[in-house]
Design an enzyme around this catalytic site. Structure first.
Site, PDB file in Angstrom:
ATOM      1  N   PRO A 114      25.265 -38.359   1.803  1.00  0.00           N
ATOM      2  CA  PRO A 114      26.284 -38.913   2.702  1.00  0.00           C
ATOM      3  C   PRO A 114      27.515 -39.455   1.987  1.00  0.00           C
ATOM      4  CG  PRO A 114      24.098 -39.713   3.289  1.00  0.00           C
ATOM      5  CD  PRO A 114      23.937 -38.925   2.028  1.00  0.00           C
ATOM      6  N   ASN A 115      28.664 -39.149   2.552  1.00  0.00           N
ATOM      7  CA  ASN A 115      29.973 -39.662   2.099  1.00  0.00           C
ATOM      8  C   ASN A 115      30.465 -39.066   0.789  1.00  0.00           C
ATOM      9  OD1 ASN A 115      30.443 -41.609   4.280  1.00  0.00           O
ATOM     10  ND2 ASN A 115      28.637 -42.623   3.452  1.00  0.00           N
ATOM     11  N   ARG A 160      37.777 -40.927  -1.473  1.00  0.00           N
ATOM     12  CA  ARG A 160      36.848 -42.030  -1.201  1.00  0.00           C
ATOM     13  C   ARG A 160      36.905 -43.035  -2.358  1.00  0.00           C
ATOM     14  NH1 ARG A 160      30.187 -42.098  -1.337  1.00  0.00           N
ATOM     15  NH2 ARG A 160      30.021 -44.299  -0.742  1.00  0.00           N
ATOM     16  N   TYR A 196      34.950 -44.024  -7.502  1.00  0.00           N
ATOM     17  CA  TYR A 196      34.320 -42.697  -7.611  1.00  0.00           C
ATOM     18  C   TYR A 196      35.188 -41.641  -8.291  1.00  0.00           C
ATOM     19  CZ  TYR A 196      31.057 -44.857  -4.386  1.00  0.00           C
ATOM     20  OH  TYR A 196      30.132 -45.708  -3.823  1.00  0.00           O
ATOM     21  N   ASN A 249      22.738 -36.111  -6.001  1.00  0.00           N
ATOM     22  CA  ASN A 249      23.327 -37.429  -5.776  1.00  0.00           C
ATOM     23  C   ASN A 249      23.017 -37.777  -4.327  1.00  0.00           C
ATOM     24  OD1 ASN A 249      24.779 -39.739  -5.325  1.00  0.00           O
ATOM     25  ND2 ASN A 249      26.604 -39.061  -6.422  1.00  0.00           N
ATOM     26  N   ALA A 290      23.853 -43.305  -0.604  1.00  0.00           N
ATOM     27  CA  ALA A 290      23.118 -44.501  -0.172  1.00  0.00           C
ATOM     28  C   ALA A 290      21.662 -44.209   0.184  1.00  0.00           C
ATOM     29  CB  ALA A 290      23.838 -45.135   1.020  1.00  0.00           C
ATOM     30  N   GLU A 341      18.625 -37.108 -10.867  1.00  0.00           N
ATOM     31  CA  GLU A 341      19.413 -37.943  -9.939  1.00  0.00           C
ATOM     32  C   GLU A 341      20.686 -38.394 -10.647  1.00  0.00           C
ATOM     33  OE1 GLU A 341      17.173 -41.152  -8.198  1.00  0.00           O
ATOM     34  OE2 GLU A 341      18.983 -42.243  -7.599  1.00  0.00           O
ATOM     35  N   HIS A 382      24.432 -40.531 -10.204  1.00  0.00           N
ATOM     36  CA  HIS A 382      25.348 -41.403  -9.462  1.00  0.00           C
ATOM     37  C   HIS A 382      26.638 -41.530 -10.254  1.00  0.00           C
ATOM     38  CE1 HIS A 382      22.389 -42.569  -6.457  1.00  0.00           C
ATOM     39  NE2 HIS A 382      21.524 -42.518  -7.450  1.00  0.00           N
ATOM     40  N   ARG A 424      27.457 -53.161  -9.649  1.00  0.00           N
ATOM     41  CA  ARG A 424      27.998 -53.305  -8.300  1.00  0.00           C
ATOM     42  C   ARG A 424      27.120 -54.262  -7.469  1.00  0.00           C
ATOM     43  NH1 ARG A 424      29.173 -47.627  -5.861  1.00  0.00           N
ATOM     44  NH2 ARG A 424      30.382 -48.951  -4.442  1.00  0.00           N
TER      45      ARG A 424
HETATM   46  C1  DQA Z   1      26.736 -43.334  -5.321  1.00  0.00           C
HETATM   47  C2  DQA Z   1      26.307 -44.792  -5.380  1.00  0.00           C
HETATM   48  C3  DQA Z   1      25.695 -45.245  -4.060  1.00  0.00           C
HETATM   49  O1  DQA Z   1      25.351 -46.622  -4.116  1.00  0.00           O
HETATM   50  C4  DQA Z   1      26.678 -45.036  -2.923  1.00  0.00           C
HETATM   51  O2  DQA Z   1      26.047 -45.364  -1.690  1.00  0.00           O
HETATM   52  C5  DQA Z   1      27.244 -43.670  -2.878  1.00  0.00           C
HETATM   53  C6  DQA Z   1      27.677 -43.085  -4.152  1.00  0.00           C
HETATM   54  C7  DQA Z   1      27.443 -42.901  -6.613  1.00  0.00           C
HETATM   55  O3  DQA Z   1      27.552 -41.693  -6.833  1.00  0.00           O
HETATM   56  O4  DQA Z   1      27.913 -43.741  -7.387  1.00  0.00           O
HETATM   57  O5  DQA Z   1      27.402 -43.065  -1.829  1.00  0.00           O
HETATM   58  O6  DQA Z   1      25.586 -42.511  -5.170  1.00  0.00           O
END
Ligand code: DQA
Length: 147
Positions: free
Chosen positions: A10-11, A18, A23, A73, A76, A97, A99, A106
């Protein structure tokens, strides 16, 4: 041709616009291209998927048992994606995984991954470069790259 799954949650489809201070400015298309370039020498094709819904993430994992490995990735979903965790517990290939941000630097609610204990490796905080490193790590893990 062997396939590598690049799965973003998501996102992450709006990367580039974003919170770029967190990011970075690279888009998801830029990242997908970078990973494709990284694994070209191994004869791997990248299958890139991004979903904002957990159920679609689960379905993609279920439909990808044939790949050589996966980069994930989960966004959340790292903190609360229990059905994604169950899907990954049955995923028969190595996966890493990733990020973009260093979640440890954070908010506290980001300090736990319920998925990480299932992964073959975890990369935090290296931005888009983390995806490239994950691709190379999978190449070593699968024997496609020599040490
Ligand atoms: C993330 C870190 C997560 O906490 C966040 O919810 C994201 C992006 C990252 O790539 O740093 O959506 O996965």
């Amino acid at each position: 041709m062997s396939e590598l799954l690049l799965l973003n949650g998501p996102n992450l489809g709006i990367l580039g616009r974003r919170e770029p201070d967190i990011y970075g400015s690279e888009t998801l298309a830029d990242i997908e291209q970078a990973v494709a370039e990284e694994v070209a020498e191994f004869g791997w094709k990248v299958v890139a998927r991004q979903h904002d819904c957990e159920g679609e993430m689960v379905r993609t994992v279920q439909d990808s048992y044939h790949v050589v490995g996966a980069i994930l990735n989960p966004g959340a979903l790292m903190m609360a994606g229990w059905s994604l965790r169950d899907a990954l517990a049955n995923f028969p290939r190595p996966w890493i995984e990733v990020h973009l941000s260093n979640v440890w630097a954070r908010e506290q609610f980001r300090h736990q991954s319920i998925l990480g204990s299932l992964a073959d490796g975890v990369i935090f905080g290296l931005g888009a470069q983390g995806y490239r490193l994950a691709a190379r790590g999978l190449a070593h893990r699968t024997g496609a790259a020599t040490p």
